[in-house]
Design a protein around this motif. Structure first.
Motif, PDB file in Angstrom:
ATOM      1  N   VAL A   1       0.847  -1.203   0.000  1.00 52.19           N
ATOM      2  CA  VAL A   1       0.000   0.000   0.000  1.00 52.19           C
ATOM      3  C   VAL A   1       0.879   1.247   0.000  1.00 52.19           C
ATOM      4  O   VAL A   1       0.644   2.191  -0.762  1.00 52.19           O
ATOM      5  CB  VAL A   1      -0.939   0.007   1.231  1.00 52.19           C
ATOM      6  N   LEU A   2       1.907   1.250   0.845  1.00 56.87           N
ATOM      7  CA  LEU A   2       2.836   2.385   0.896  1.00 56.87           C
ATOM      8  C   LEU A   2       3.575   2.537  -0.436  1.00 56.87           C
ATOM      9  O   LEU A   2       3.773   3.642  -0.930  1.00 56.87           O
ATOM     10  CB  LEU A   2       3.841   2.195   2.040  1.00 56.87           C
TER      11      LEU A   2
ATOM     12  N   LEU B   1       6.251   8.711   4.879  1.00 52.92           N
ATOM     13  CA  LEU B   1       5.718   7.415   5.306  1.00 52.92           C
ATOM     14  C   LEU B   1       5.786   7.257   6.824  1.00 52.92           C
ATOM     15  O   LEU B   1       4.900   6.662   7.431  1.00 52.92           O
ATOM     16  CB  LEU B   1       6.496   6.276   4.631  1.00 52.92           C
ATOM     17  N   ILE B   2       6.833   7.802   7.430  1.00 50.67           N
ATOM     18  CA  ILE B   2       6.968   7.598   8.877  1.00 50.67           C
ATOM     19  C   ILE B   2       5.947   8.406   9.681  1.00 50.67           C
ATOM     20  O   ILE B   2       5.795   8.182  10.874  1.00 50.67           O
ATOM     21  CB  ILE B   2       8.396   7.899   9.378  1.00 50.67           C
ATOM     22  N   GLU B   3       5.241   9.316   9.025  1.00 50.91           N
ATOM     23  CA  GLU B   3       4.192  10.030   9.759  1.00 50.91           C
ATOM     24  C   GLU B   3       3.064   9.082  10.150  1.00 50.91           C
ATOM     25  O   GLU B   3       2.486   9.202  11.217  1.00 50.91           O
ATOM     26  CB  GLU B   3       3.638  11.192   8.910  1.00 50.91           C
ATOM     27  N   THR B   4       2.770   8.151   9.269  1.00 45.54           N
ATOM     28  CA  THR B   4       1.710   7.174   9.555  1.00 45.54           C
ATOM     29  C   THR B   4       2.273   5.826   9.998  1.00 45.54           C
ATOM     30  O   THR B   4       1.559   5.019  10.575  1.00 45.54           O
ATOM     31  CB  THR B   4       0.825   6.959   8.316  1.00 45.54           C
TER      32      THR B   4
ATOM     33  N   ASN C   1       7.779  19.408   0.848  1.00 43.09           N
ATOM     34  CA  ASN C   1       8.860  20.303   1.283  1.00 43.09           C
ATOM     35  C   ASN C   1      10.253  19.678   1.221  1.00 43.09           C
ATOM     36  O   ASN C   1      11.180  20.166   1.857  1.00 43.09           O
ATOM     37  CB  ASN C   1       8.606  20.812   2.713  1.00 43.09           C
ATOM     38  N   PHE C   2      10.394  18.592   0.446  1.00 46.16           N
ATOM     39  CA  PHE C   2      11.696  17.928   0.291  1.00 46.16           C
ATOM     40  C   PHE C   2      12.249  17.516   1.661  1.00 46.16           C
ATOM     41  O   PHE C   2      13.440  17.582   1.930  1.00 46.16           O
ATOM     42  CB  PHE C   2      12.701  18.851  -0.417  1.00 46.16           C
ATOM     43  N   LYS C   3      11.354  17.094   2.562  1.00 49.10           N
ATOM     44  CA  LYS C   3      11.778  16.675   3.895  1.00 49.10           C
ATOM     45  C   LYS C   3      11.415  15.214   4.107  1.00 49.10           C
ATOM     46  O   LYS C   3      10.312  14.792   3.770  1.00 49.10           O
ATOM     47  CB  LYS C   3      11.122  17.552   4.967  1.00 49.10           C
ATOM     48  N   PHE C   4      12.367  14.467   4.695  1.00 44.89           N
ATOM     49  CA  PHE C   4      12.138  13.031   4.828  1.00 44.89           C
ATOM     50  C   PHE C   4      13.123  12.419   5.816  1.00 44.89           C
ATOM     51  O   PHE C   4      14.179  12.981   6.096  1.00 44.89           O
ATOM     52  CB  PHE C   4      12.300  12.339   3.474  1.00 44.89           C
ATOM     53  N   SER C   5      12.754  11.251   6.334  1.00 46.95           N
ATOM     54  CA  SER C   5      13.645  10.464   7.180  1.00 46.95           C
ATOM     55  C   SER C   5      14.451   9.518   6.292  1.00 46.95           C
ATOM     56  O   SER C   5      14.208   9.413   5.079  1.00 46.95           O
ATOM     57  CB  SER C   5      12.822   9.646   8.171  1.00 46.95           C
ATOM     58  N   LEU C   6      15.391   8.798   6.895  1.00 46.83           N
ATOM     59  CA  LEU C   6      16.191   7.838   6.127  1.00 46.83           C
ATOM     60  C   LEU C   6      15.328   6.737   5.501  1.00 46.83           C
ATOM     61  O   LEU C   6      15.461   6.474   4.298  1.00 46.83           O
ATOM     62  CB  LEU C   6      17.291   7.248   7.021  1.00 46.83           C
ATOM     63  N   PRO C   7      14.410   6.082   6.251  1.00 45.58           N
ATOM     64  CA  PRO C   7      13.555   5.085   5.598  1.00 45.58           C
ATOM     65  C   PRO C   7      12.710   5.690   4.469  1.00 45.58           C
ATOM     66  O   PRO C   7      12.512   5.052   3.428  1.00 45.58           O
ATOM     67  CB  PRO C   7      12.666   4.562   6.733  1.00 45.58           C
ATOM     68  N   ASP C   8      12.243   6.929   4.653  1.00 42.27           N
ATOM     69  CA  ASP C   8      11.449   7.586   3.609  1.00 42.27           C
ATOM     70  C   ASP C   8      12.229   7.700   2.309  1.00 42.27           C
ATOM     71  O   ASP C   8      11.736   7.359   1.228  1.00 42.27           O
ATOM     72  CB  ASP C   8      11.047   9.000   4.049  1.00 42.27           C
ATOM     73  N   VAL C   9      13.456   8.204   2.400  1.00 46.78           N
ATOM     74  CA  VAL C   9      14.224   8.447   1.174  1.00 46.78           C
ATOM     75  C   VAL C   9      14.604   7.134   0.490  1.00 46.78           C
ATOM     76  O   VAL C   9      14.557   7.023  -0.735  1.00 46.78           O
ATOM     77  CB  VAL C   9      15.461   9.344   1.447  1.00 46.78           C
TER      78      VAL C   9
END
Length: 257
Positions: free
Chosen positions: A7-8, A25-28, A144-152
């Motif tokens: 789903v992600l 993704l890490i927000e949810t 906003n081009f912002k993300f965690s390591l798993p996100d990127v």
């Protein structure tokens, strides 16, 4: 989590295909792991393959020591390249295909014989067929081009497109080449290929190890982008981007709508 991964993956794939922003993704899913992230990346590349794209290689990311410290990691990250990501050198980039398009200079290797697992720098270089100047289009789908390591990592390590210049002999020394990125004739980034882990070949060694860990190999014909040699430049319509690499030549493109 496994049911959620597809789903992600679908959410990120749709964001990339339609050039629209997505929520981190890490927000949810705050418990998203690095392993989950690479699984999402693979799911989405498999979607691309199913749509007719084919694999052409790999890209390495977080290859500057400063960036590693900034993100708090001790190892580079990687993503996958497809033929649809390869752009025509000297051509026009359609900015509308991207969300937050940026460009950074890279060293590209083309692989001449299989390479995988724990290898030395000498073994890595022995597998190289040629080297070339390159530029990578990075584009995060996240707001906003912002993300965690798993996100990127899940977002194919931000890899979205690439340009490769003329190929040079495999024994060309690319350990410390001067690099100048120009926008409409004005230098906006000046650096050295040594910014890539001290020597781009170390990135190739990392590629063999990390790709091998995933059960894959660098195969003949694969292109490996060694990582950004300077900070990335954010793209705007009307810009002519030209990056000159000492002894290797230049790569250029124009930014269209």
């Amino acid at each position: 989590m496994s049911a959620n991964l597809s789903v992600l993956a679908a959410t990120l794939d749709e964001a990339a295909r339609t050039a629209t922003e997505a929520t981190q993704l890490i927000e949810t899913h705050p418990d998203l792991t690095i392993e989950d992230a690479y699984a999402i990346q693979l799911l989405n590349v498999q979607r691309r393959w199913a749509r007719g794209e084919r694999r052409v290689g790999y890209k390495m990311g977080l290859t500057s020591r400063a960036k590693m410290q900034q993100v708090g990691v001790s190892e580079v990250i990687w993503g996958r390249l497809t033929d649809a990501m390869r752009l025509e050198e000297g051509g026009t980039l359609s900015l509308g295909r991207y969300v937050h398009a940026r460009v950074e200079p890279e060293i590209a290797y083309i692989i001449g014989k299989p390479l995988s697992g724990e290898v030395s720098a000498a073994e890595a270089l022995a597998a190289v067929e040629a080297v070339a100047p390159a530029m990578e289009i990075i584009d995060s789908r996240y707001k906003n081009f912002k993300f965690s390591l798993p996100d990127v990592i899940a977002d194919n390590s931000s890899s979205s497109g690439f340009y490769v210049g003329a190929w040079s002999k495999p024994d060309t020394d690319v350990s410390n080449l001067g690099i100048v990125m120009e926008v409409n004739g004005r230098a906006v980034q000046v650096g050295s290929s040594a910014a890539i882990l001290g020597n781009p070949v170390r990135s190739l060694v990392s590629a063999a190890r990390l790709v091998g860990r995933a059960g894959e190999s660098l195969m003949p014909g694969d292109i490996v982008l060694a990582g950004g040699a300077t900070a990335a430049h954010s793209l705007s319509v009307g810009e002519h981007i030209r990056t000159v690499f000492q002894t290797l030549g230049a790569v250029s493109f124009t930014v269209g709508a």
